[in-house]
Design a protein around this motif. Structure first.
Motif, mmCIF file in Angstrom:
data_model
loop_
_atom_site.group_PDB
_atom_site.id
_atom_site.type_symbol
_atom_site.label_atom_id
_atom_site.label_comp_id
_atom_site.label_asym_id
_atom_site.label_seq_id
_atom_site.Cartn_x
_atom_site.Cartn_y
_atom_site.Cartn_z
ATOM 1 N N VAL A 1 -1.094 7.717 -6.690
ATOM 2 C CA VAL A 1 -2.428 8.171 -7.091
ATOM 3 C C VAL A 1 -2.520 9.655 -6.736
ATOM 4 C CG1 VAL A 1 -3.669 5.982 -6.990
ATOM 5 C CG2 VAL A 1 -3.393 7.316 -4.892
ATOM 6 N N VAL B 1 -8.684 7.245 -1.863
ATOM 7 C CA VAL B 1 -8.222 6.121 -2.682
ATOM 8 C C VAL B 1 -6.786 5.789 -2.302
ATOM 9 C CG1 VAL B 1 -9.744 6.355 -4.670
ATOM 10 C CG2 VAL B 1 -7.691 7.761 -4.543
ATOM 11 N N ARG C 1 -4.269 -3.230 -7.055
ATOM 12 C CA ARG C 1 -5.587 -2.621 -7.182
ATOM 13 C C ARG C 1 -5.554 -1.188 -6.642
ATOM 14 N NH1 ARG C 1 -5.533 -5.681 -2.459
ATOM 15 N NH2 ARG C 1 -6.465 -4.666 -0.625
ATOM 16 N N ILE C 2 -6.668 -0.493 -6.836
ATOM 17 C CA ILE C 2 -6.929 0.771 -6.162
ATOM 18 C C ILE C 2 -8.172 0.570 -5.313
ATOM 19 C CG2 ILE C 2 -7.514 3.209 -6.444
ATOM 20 C CD1 ILE C 2 -6.030 3.124 -9.150
ATOM 21 N N ASP C 3 -8.050 0.805 -4.017
ATOM 22 C CA ASP C 3 -9.185 0.690 -3.111
ATOM 23 C C ASP C 3 -9.777 2.066 -2.833
ATOM 24 O OD1 ASP C 3 -9.276 -2.037 -2.808
ATOM 25 O OD2 ASP C 3 -8.362 -2.085 -0.812
ATOM 26 N N THR D 1 -2.789 7.944 -12.070
ATOM 27 C CA THR D 1 -2.060 6.917 -11.342
ATOM 28 C C THR D 1 -0.848 6.469 -12.141
ATOM 29 O OG1 THR D 1 -2.209 4.748 -10.242
ATOM 30 C CG2 THR D 1 -3.542 5.050 -12.231
ATOM 31 N N GLY E 1 -3.429 3.356 -3.579
ATOM 32 C CA GLY E 1 -2.834 2.524 -4.612
ATOM 33 C C GLY E 1 -2.079 1.378 -3.970
ATOM 34 N N THR F 1 0.856 -1.196 0.000
ATOM 35 C CA THR F 1 0.000 0.000 0.000
ATOM 36 C C THR F 1 0.887 1.239 0.000
ATOM 37 O OG1 THR F 1 -1.781 -1.175 1.134
ATOM 38 C CG2 THR F 1 -1.789 1.220 1.291
ATOM 39 N N PHE G 1 0.689 0.034 -8.499
ATOM 40 C CA PHE G 1 0.173 1.396 -8.393
ATOM 41 C C PHE G 1 0.995 2.202 -7.385
ATOM 42 C CE2 PHE G 1 -3.578 -0.940 -9.988
ATOM 43 C CZ PHE G 1 -3.829 -0.187 -11.123
ATOM 44 N N GLU H 1 -13.145 -2.192 -3.922
ATOM 45 C CA GLU H 1 -12.086 -2.282 -4.928
ATOM 46 C C GLU H 1 -12.591 -1.645 -6.216
ATOM 47 O OE1 GLU H 1 -10.446 -6.165 -5.518
ATOM 48 O OE2 GLU H 1 -9.502 -5.590 -7.421
#
Length: 430
Positions: A406, A359, A375-377, A416, A361, A340, A403, A393
């Motif tokens: 962001v 968000v 992913r991007i949460d 991103t 990344g 993260t 990622f 997600e």
């Protein structure tokens, strides 16, 4: 390096995959339906480890590449290479002292909020100017046509750098530098740093690794910082592991970090002035004995998979037993560590229910049975903005990647950067 108009669209629906949750005691299924669709556009491709971006209102975008340097993409899509790492060719100027090694190199970048008057920018990079080497926050001025920088001033020159390899995963030189540079709504300049695989750094009052630093644009401590007595007064918070994400809540203005966990427990934390994030990987304390090279950060069984909760009990990311007043994380990635690394807040009506949501990344790791998790949460807060209410997600209209960054653009899109070399623009609406 080129500008592309490649676009793709895909409806965004809630991902029902379990696997992202709040705190180990609460497991939420991912929810929070958002019915907008996302478009993706390739802004730049063929880059080398793009690390961060910063924007002006007209769309001018600074970006860094870890081993190459600082460049700017102009609103017409042209790119000017401004300040190179070491002897990298093709840049208008170079920092002969700058270098990259492992995770280290050129990292975070920010425009001064008063850029239109002072032309100042800020860049965080690794330097061999001193021995041992350090990470430095540099201030520059940019010329009127964005073809060059001048007036380099190193306003922070003492963030630790890992000089030698150690017996750890990712154990080469240059590990854990943090690296995000942001201005907060208070006008202060914030810098995140890392523990350099040194067990002494996180709780040290004087070593500036594992800290969130809040300063003015000359590098002086913010007058309202209130770290414990004896601490370097530039310290806003300490006891971090490796913070590469920081963003500021649009309603409360509070600084919120997104942080890499060890083999467990990535964390999002609402910072408290003077607070301790509770990371203390020293051996021979908290029930631990000796650890490889005096750093327990990946122990036990650092080279093998094991239950993440057993790991967390042995080497907690936030050690409440030792530090009962430590800042509590509001999210721990359901106990997983997946890389993260960055954070921002979405803004604009086009984002629907996600307007004002955070968000993060996530780059993905996949060690020892851990789901890779690139992913991007989307993190939605509760009504009083003190905890996480929903985690969704983002359904991406392109292939996922690592990622790294962001950043909200002035056009209302989310930009991103992925380590693989692409900067994307994600825009809500069809």
């Amino acid at each position: 390096m080129f500008h592309s108009m490649h676009r793709s669209t895909l409806p965004v629906v809630a991902s029902l995959l379990a696997g992202t949750a709040i705190m180990s005691s609460q497991a939420f299924a991912q929810s929070g339906m958002n019915t907008t669709s996302l478009q993706s556009e390739v802004v730049l491709d063929g880059l080398e480890n793009p690390w961060d971006m910063a924007f002006l209102d007209d769309g001018t975008m600074l970006f860094t590449e870890k081993c190459k340097g600082l460049s700017v993409r102009m609103p017409d899509g042209s790119v000017n290479a401004l300040y190179g790492v070491g002897e990298t060719e093709g840049y208008a100027d170079n920092g002969s002292d700058l270098f990259c090694e492992g995770q280290a190199g050129m990292m975070g970048v920010a425009f001064d909020p008063d850029f239109s008057n002072n032309r100042r920018i800020y860049v965080y990079s690794t330097s061999n100017m001193s021995d041992p080497h350090t990470n430095r926050l540099m201030r520059f001025t940019v010329n009127d046509d964005f073809t060059g920088v001048a007036d380099r001033t190193d306003i922070v020159d003492d963030v630790p750098y890992k000089m030698a390899a150690s017996n750890h995963p990712f154990g080469g030189p240059g590990a854990h530098n943090g690296g995000r540079v942001r201005f907060g709504p208070d006008g202060a300049l914030w810098l995140t740093t890392g523990d350099t695989h040194n067990g002494e750094v996180p709780q040290s009052p004087t070593m500036m690794g594992s800290k969130v630093i809040r300063i003015d644009t000359d590098g002086n401590a913010h007058p309202d910082n209130s770290p414990p007595e004896g601490f370097d007064t530039r310290t806003y918070t300490y006891g971090h592991r490796n913070v590469q994400g920081i963003a500021f809540h649009p309603e409360t203005g509070q600084a919120i970090t997104a942080e890499h966990g060890p083999w467990h427990s990535d964390e999002i934390t609402i910072l408290q002035n003077g607070g301790n994030a509770g990371w203390d990987p020293r051996p021979n304390m908290a029930g631990r004995e000796d650890c490889p090279d005096n750093y327990c950060g990946y122990s036990p069984n650092q080279e093998e998979g094991m239950n993440r909760y057993e790991r967390a009990a042995y080497m907690p990311m936030t050690d409440f037993d030792t530090y009962p007043d430590a800042m509590p994380p509001i999210w721990n990635n359901n106990g997983w560590s997946q890389g993260t690394s960055s954070a921002a807040f979405l803004a604009g009506d086009a984002w629907g229910d996600w307007d004002g949501a955070m968000v993060v990344g996530i780059m993905g790791i996949g060690f020892g049975g851990t789901p890779i998790g690139q992913r991007i949460d989307v993190i939605q807060f509760n009504d009083d903005n003190t905890d996480v209410e929903d985690v969704t997600e983002m359904t991406l209209p392109m292939e996922p990647g690592r990622f790294r960054s962001v950043v909200m653009g002035p056009d209302g899109s989310l930009y991103t950067a992925i380590d693989e070399g692409t900067i994307y623009k994600l825009t809500p609406g069809s």
